[in-house]
Design a protein around this motif. Structure first.
Motif, PDB file in Angstrom:
ATOM      1  N   ASN A   1      50.513  51.282  32.409  1.00 31.86           N
ATOM      2  CA  ASN A   1      49.966  52.600  32.747  1.00 31.86           C
ATOM      3  C   ASN A   1      48.590  52.825  32.130  1.00 31.86           C
ATOM      4  N   GLY A   2      48.074  51.832  31.416  1.00 31.43           N
ATOM      5  CA  GLY A   2      46.779  51.980  30.770  1.00 31.43           C
ATOM      6  C   GLY A   2      45.643  51.424  31.607  1.00 31.43           C
ATOM      7  N   VAL A   3      44.455  51.428  31.004  1.00 33.40           N
ATOM      8  CA  VAL A   3      43.267  50.847  31.636  1.00 33.40           C
ATOM      9  C   VAL A   3      42.895  49.605  30.838  1.00 33.40           C
ATOM     10  N   MET A   4      42.897  48.444  31.495  1.00 35.56           N
ATOM     11  CA  MET A   4      42.619  47.168  30.838  1.00 35.56           C
ATOM     12  C   MET A   4      41.178  46.756  31.130  1.00 35.56           C
ATOM     13  N   TYR A   5      40.392  46.568  30.057  1.00 36.80           N
ATOM     14  CA  TYR A   5      38.981  46.201  30.197  1.00 36.80           C
ATOM     15  C   TYR A   5      38.794  44.752  29.756  1.00 36.80           C
ATOM     16  N   LEU A   6      38.513  43.872  30.715  1.00 36.06           N
ATOM     17  CA  LEU A   6      38.296  42.453  30.423  1.00 36.06           C
ATOM     18  C   LEU A   6      36.809  42.242  30.131  1.00 36.06           C
ATOM     19  N   LYS A   7      36.478  42.300  28.867  1.00 35.26           N
ATOM     20  CA  LYS A   7      35.080  42.220  28.449  1.00 35.26           C
ATOM     21  C   LYS A   7      34.615  40.762  28.403  1.00 35.26           C
ATOM     22  N   ASN A   8      33.470  40.504  29.040  1.00 40.02           N
ATOM     23  CA  ASN A   8      32.911  39.139  29.104  1.00 40.02           C
ATOM     24  C   ASN A   8      33.904  38.162  29.738  1.00 40.02           C
ATOM     25  N   ILE A   9      34.412  38.516  30.906  1.00 34.40           N
ATOM     26  CA  ILE A   9      35.424  37.687  31.566  1.00 34.40           C
ATOM     27  C   ILE A   9      34.884  36.304  31.919  1.00 34.40           C
ATOM     28  N   ASP A  10      33.563  36.192  32.078  1.00 34.86           N
ATOM     29  CA  ASP A  10      32.976  34.895  32.419  1.00 34.86           C
ATOM     30  C   ASP A  10      33.034  33.906  31.257  1.00 34.86           C
ATOM     31  N   LYS A  11      33.492  34.350  30.074  1.00 37.78           N
ATOM     32  CA  LYS A  11      33.642  33.461  28.923  1.00 37.78           C
ATOM     33  C   LYS A  11      34.996  32.754  28.906  1.00 37.78           C
ATOM     34  N   LEU A  12      35.907  33.135  29.810  1.00 37.30           N
ATOM     35  CA  LEU A  12      37.228  32.496  29.860  1.00 37.30           C
ATOM     36  C   LEU A  12      37.110  31.077  30.398  1.00 37.30           C
ATOM     37  N   ASN A  13      37.908  30.164  29.837  1.00 32.39           N
ATOM     38  CA  ASN A  13      37.925  28.802  30.388  1.00 32.39           C
ATOM     39  C   ASN A  13      38.774  28.775  31.662  1.00 32.39           C
ATOM     40  N   SER A  14      38.775  27.663  32.347  1.00 33.32           N
ATOM     41  CA  SER A  14      39.432  27.572  33.663  1.00 33.32           C
ATOM     42  C   SER A  14      40.931  27.826  33.565  1.00 33.32           C
ATOM     43  N   TYR A  15      41.566  27.362  32.468  1.00 33.03           N
ATOM     44  CA  TYR A  15      43.013  27.574  32.317  1.00 33.03           C
ATOM     45  C   TYR A  15      43.321  29.065  32.202  1.00 33.03           C
ATOM     46  N   LEU A  16      42.570  29.765  31.358  1.00 35.67           N
ATOM     47  CA  LEU A  16      42.804  31.193  31.162  1.00 35.67           C
ATOM     48  C   LEU A  16      42.504  31.986  32.436  1.00 35.67           C
ATOM     49  N   GLN A  17      41.507  31.547  33.195  1.00 33.99           N
ATOM     50  CA  GLN A  17      41.215  32.203  34.471  1.00 33.99           C
ATOM     51  C   GLN A  17      42.412  32.098  35.420  1.00 33.99           C
ATOM     52  N   LYS A  18      42.979  30.910  35.466  1.00 33.53           N
ATOM     53  CA  LYS A  18      44.131  30.673  36.342  1.00 33.53           C
ATOM     54  C   LYS A  18      45.334  31.510  35.907  1.00 33.53           C
ATOM     55  N   GLU A  19      45.606  31.557  34.589  1.00 35.51           N
ATOM     56  CA  GLU A  19      46.741  32.317  34.080  1.00 35.51           C
ATOM     57  C   GLU A  19      46.546  33.816  34.309  1.00 35.51           C
TER      58      GLU A  19
ATOM     59  N   LYS B   1      32.612  27.220  39.007  1.00 32.78           N
ATOM     60  CA  LYS B   1      32.796  27.360  37.557  1.00 32.78           C
ATOM     61  C   LYS B   1      33.595  28.605  37.202  1.00 32.78           C
ATOM     62  N   PHE B   2      33.893  29.429  38.195  1.00 30.33           N
ATOM     63  CA  PHE B   2      34.750  30.596  37.967  1.00 30.33           C
ATOM     64  C   PHE B   2      35.717  30.719  39.135  1.00 30.33           C
ATOM     65  N   HIS B   3      36.943  31.097  38.831  1.00 28.59           N
ATOM     66  CA  HIS B   3      38.044  31.180  39.799  1.00 28.59           C
ATOM     67  C   HIS B   3      37.680  32.144  40.935  1.00 28.59           C
ATOM     68  N   ARG B   4      37.537  31.608  42.140  1.00 32.34           N
ATOM     69  CA  ARG B   4      37.082  32.416  43.274  1.00 32.34           C
ATOM     70  C   ARG B   4      38.046  33.564  43.588  1.00 32.34           C
ATOM     71  N   ASP B   5      39.350  33.271  43.652  1.00 37.10           N
ATOM     72  CA  ASP B   5      40.328  34.309  43.992  1.00 37.10           C
ATOM     73  C   ASP B   5      40.402  35.391  42.914  1.00 37.10           C
ATOM     74  N   LEU B   6      40.271  34.972  41.654  1.00 39.03           N
ATOM     75  CA  LEU B   6      40.272  35.947  40.559  1.00 39.03           C
ATOM     76  C   LEU B   6      39.088  36.888  40.696  1.00 39.03           C
ATOM     77  N   TYR B   7      37.926  36.328  41.031  1.00 35.00           N
ATOM     78  CA  TYR B   7      36.725  37.151  41.197  1.00 35.00           C
ATOM     79  C   TYR B   7      36.905  38.160  42.330  1.00 35.00           C
ATOM     80  N   HIS B   8      37.368  37.700  43.483  1.00 32.70           N
ATOM     81  CA  HIS B   8      37.503  38.598  44.634  1.00 32.70           C
ATOM     82  C   HIS B   8      38.596  39.647  44.422  1.00 32.70           C
ATOM     83  N   THR B   9      39.606  39.316  43.608  1.00 29.58           N
ATOM     84  CA  THR B   9      40.659  40.288  43.304  1.00 29.58           C
ATOM     85  C   THR B   9      40.127  41.422  42.441  1.00 29.58           C
ATOM     86  N   LEU B  10      39.278  41.067  41.464  1.00 28.81           N
ATOM     87  CA  LEU B  10      38.803  42.059  40.497  1.00 28.81           C
ATOM     88  C   LEU B  10      37.476  42.704  40.877  1.00 28.81           C
ATOM     89  N   ALA B  11      36.756  42.126  41.827  1.00 30.22           N
ATOM     90  CA  ALA B  11      35.435  42.647  42.198  1.00 30.22           C
ATOM     91  C   ALA B  11      35.482  43.480  43.470  1.00 30.22           C
TER      92      ALA B  11
END
Length: 591
Positions: free
Chosen positions: A388-406, A437-447
């Motif tokens: 029920n909160g607001v989650m702020y992913l700060k500097n999301i482009d710093k995540l490695n590929s594994y963390l992006q996928k998870e 270099k960044f998860h395409r589906d993750l980007y389109h989901t959050l952008a």
């Protein structure tokens, strides 16, 4: 010898009173920072510790008078104090108003008429009137509000620029004289601290007692050290736990997140009210510690103060409109821009516009998050628990590929509650997506919604407003006499490209503010700071020896200057490197 405690609401007054305390021989004066309820808590402890008199200011002084039985002296606002702030505000390009009690507004109105200042004055009789007055002013196009701490805080919550009326030396000296008179009239000794209070203060548990009206009537030292009552009371979960205990009259135990930590809270009802016992939960070590770095990867902010985004450029006005629009729905928002350009501020603003009750603002520092930490979060059902909160992913482009996928997997987990996502990254994110270099589906989901904050060099007409906002924020913090900036000095700032954007501008203004010896920042002072920046860039990582042939003070100054250069004039980072607090660093620079 009079034993007096000054409870002051801002750092500048703290520093000024420390200097005056060294000149006073008949008063043993201690100074502490505290405002409103925090100040009341400090005052109660001071009464127990045998202080003869308390000195405070404004609304804090009024509240303390009702809470303690020893004399409380109010530091009055003088005409000089009002004149100094009016001179500072004269540099703003927007409409300004003074809102406060009659001891402020009566003198301020007279001074405005004498000096032909176009500043509206409104008088209040109770602090609860502030919000209504400010809301009406905002509707009428006022953006700058001058007043006491309560007024300034309320202004910032409404997205206005609040300017604090600070106290000068003459007002402090008058308050000390009043303390002497009060001591002679009302001198009395405090009763000894009772045995049970001593025992409770030795406990490692944080303990508080509330009455039937849910007002705190006791807190031990551990409780006062870990968090003051207002922070706990702001938690809807704590209020619910208290109400359940009062209703059932049975002991309750629950683990809750308060003040950036998880606490095991036990409530025990009695005839007078409820006793609360707080113990830190081991969950803190599992979730928030960031590996080998002493920084939290997960940060909770249950009460985010509104900080006004300043600027009159078309670019920043577009950003403000997007923030207002996106704050009305729950879709993910992707905020991109160069480092130091206010992405966090935009995220905070959207959160505050979306907040309806007590939803937490949860910041995930993606540059600190490790794979094992994310696994721990998933095992603890962290994202479901705070859905029920607001989650702020700060500097999301710093995540490695594994963390992006998870993270993409987490986003697609079925849940009845819909998490609200805010995201920030550098400008290069689309290029990273294109290059794989960044998860395409993750980007389109959050952008789904996008905000681009342009660099400061592309909106230089915002610099003037930003400079005046920074100066007004620094004034109550340090308490020196700077009230503005010369036009030619402002032109020097405007002509600079600001590779570090707004953060760098703020750091430079703070450096200029601390080193200025007059009421206005001068052109030569700006050029000196820029020269240091230029030298820093040329030196890169080259080692420059310290000249140890001078005095200890001279060597210390060299060390401080070198550290400041290495951290880009960032006062907080320099103080941390040197192992001193910001107030000490300020005094050493001032000497």
């Amino acid at each position: 010898m009079i034993k007096a405690l000054a409870i002051v609401p801002y750092e500048g007054l703290f520093e000024m009173m420390k200097e005056i305390a060294q000149e006073v021989e008949d008063i043993h004066l201690q100074i502490k920072l505290g405002n409103l309820y925090e100040g009341v808590a400090i005052a109660k402890n001071a009464e127990k510790d045998g202080y003869h008199v308390i000195i405070s200011r404004g609304g804090t002084a009024s509240m303390i008078q009702e809470a303690v039985s020893i004399p409380v002296i109010d530091i009055n606002v003088s005409g000089y104090d009002v004149l100094r702030i009016l001179t500072l505000v004269k540099g703003f390009s927007t409409k300004a108003a003074i809102v406060g009690f009659s001891n402020i507004t009566q003198g301020a109105a007279t001074i405005c008429k004498l000096l032909d200042f176009d500043v509206k004055t409104l008088t209040i009789t109770k602090d609860i009137e502030v919000e209504e007055k400010l809301t009406n002013l905002k509707k009428r196009g006022y953006e700058v509000v001058i007043g006491d701490v309560v007024t300034v805080q309320a202004a910032k919550q409404l997205g206005m620029t609040g300017v604090l009326i600070t106290s000068g030396k003459e007002a402090i000296l008058e308050a000390l004289e009043e303390a002497r008179r009060s001591y002679r009239l009302f001198s009395r000794l405090q009763q000894d601290v009772s045995l049970f209070q001593s025992i409770l203060d030795c406990q490692e548990q944080a303990i508080a007692v509330i009455d039937k009206q849910e007002k705190i009537i006791y807190e031990n030292k551990c409780f006062n050290r870990e968090f003051h009552w207002m922070e706990v009371e702001n938690s809807a979960d704590v209020r619910k736990l208290i109400q359940e205990t009062a209703l059932t009259r049975e002991k309750q135990t629950k683990t809750l997140h308060i003040n950036h930590s998880f606490w095991k809270i036990t409530t025990c009802p009695n005839e007078e009210g409820i006793v609360l016992f707080f113990e830190k939960n081991d969950l803190n070590q599992v979730i928030v510690q960031s590996g080998d770095r002493n920084t939290n990867a997960i940060e909770f902010q249950s009460s985010v103060s509104y900080t006004h985004i300043s600027g009159k450029s078309d670019q920043i006005q577009k950003v403000l409109k997007q923030i207002d629009q996106y704050g009305k729905n729950e879709e993910p928002v992707w905020i991109c821009g160069e480092e130091g350009n206010g992405k966090d501020l935009a995220a905070h603003s959207i959160y505050l516009k979306r907040k309806t009750r007590n939803e937490p603002f949860i910041i995930v520092h993606c540059d600190l998050l490790r794979e094992e930490q994310l696994k721990d979060l998933m095992n603890e059902a962290f994202f479901q628990k705070y859905a029920n909160g607001v989650m702020y992913l700060k500097n999301i482009d710093k995540l490695n590929s594994y963390l992006q996928k998870e993270l993409y997997h987490i986003l697609n987990i079925g849940n009845d509650k819909k998490m609200q996502w805010l995201v920030s990254s550098e400008d290069t994110i689309e290029e990273k997506v294109k290059n794989g270099k960044f998860h395409r589906d993750l980007y389109h989901t959050l952008a789904q919604l996008n905000i681009h904050i342009p660099p400061l060099r592309e909106r230089k007409n915002d610099i003037e407003d930003l400079v005046h906002v920074f100066i007004s924020d620094l004034h109550p913090k340090y308490g020196n006499g700077v009230v503005g900036i010369r036009q030619d000095a402002l032109e020097e700032l405007t002509n600079y490209d600001w590779p570090g954007n707004i953060d760098q501008l703020k750091q430079v203004i703070e450096q200029l503010f601390l080193q200025s010896h007059s009421y206005y920042i001068e052109k030569e002072e700006v050029k000196t700071v820029f020269k240091r920046l230029e030298q820093q860039e040329k030196k890169n990582d080259a080692v420059t020896p310290i000249d140890i042939s001078g005095t200890l003070d001279e060597i210390e100054k060299q060390v401080i200057t070198k550290v400041l250069e290495e951290v880009g004039l960032n006062q907080s980072k320099a103080a941390k490197r040197l192992g001193i607090n910001r107030s000490t660093l300020w005094r050493k620079l001032k000497d």
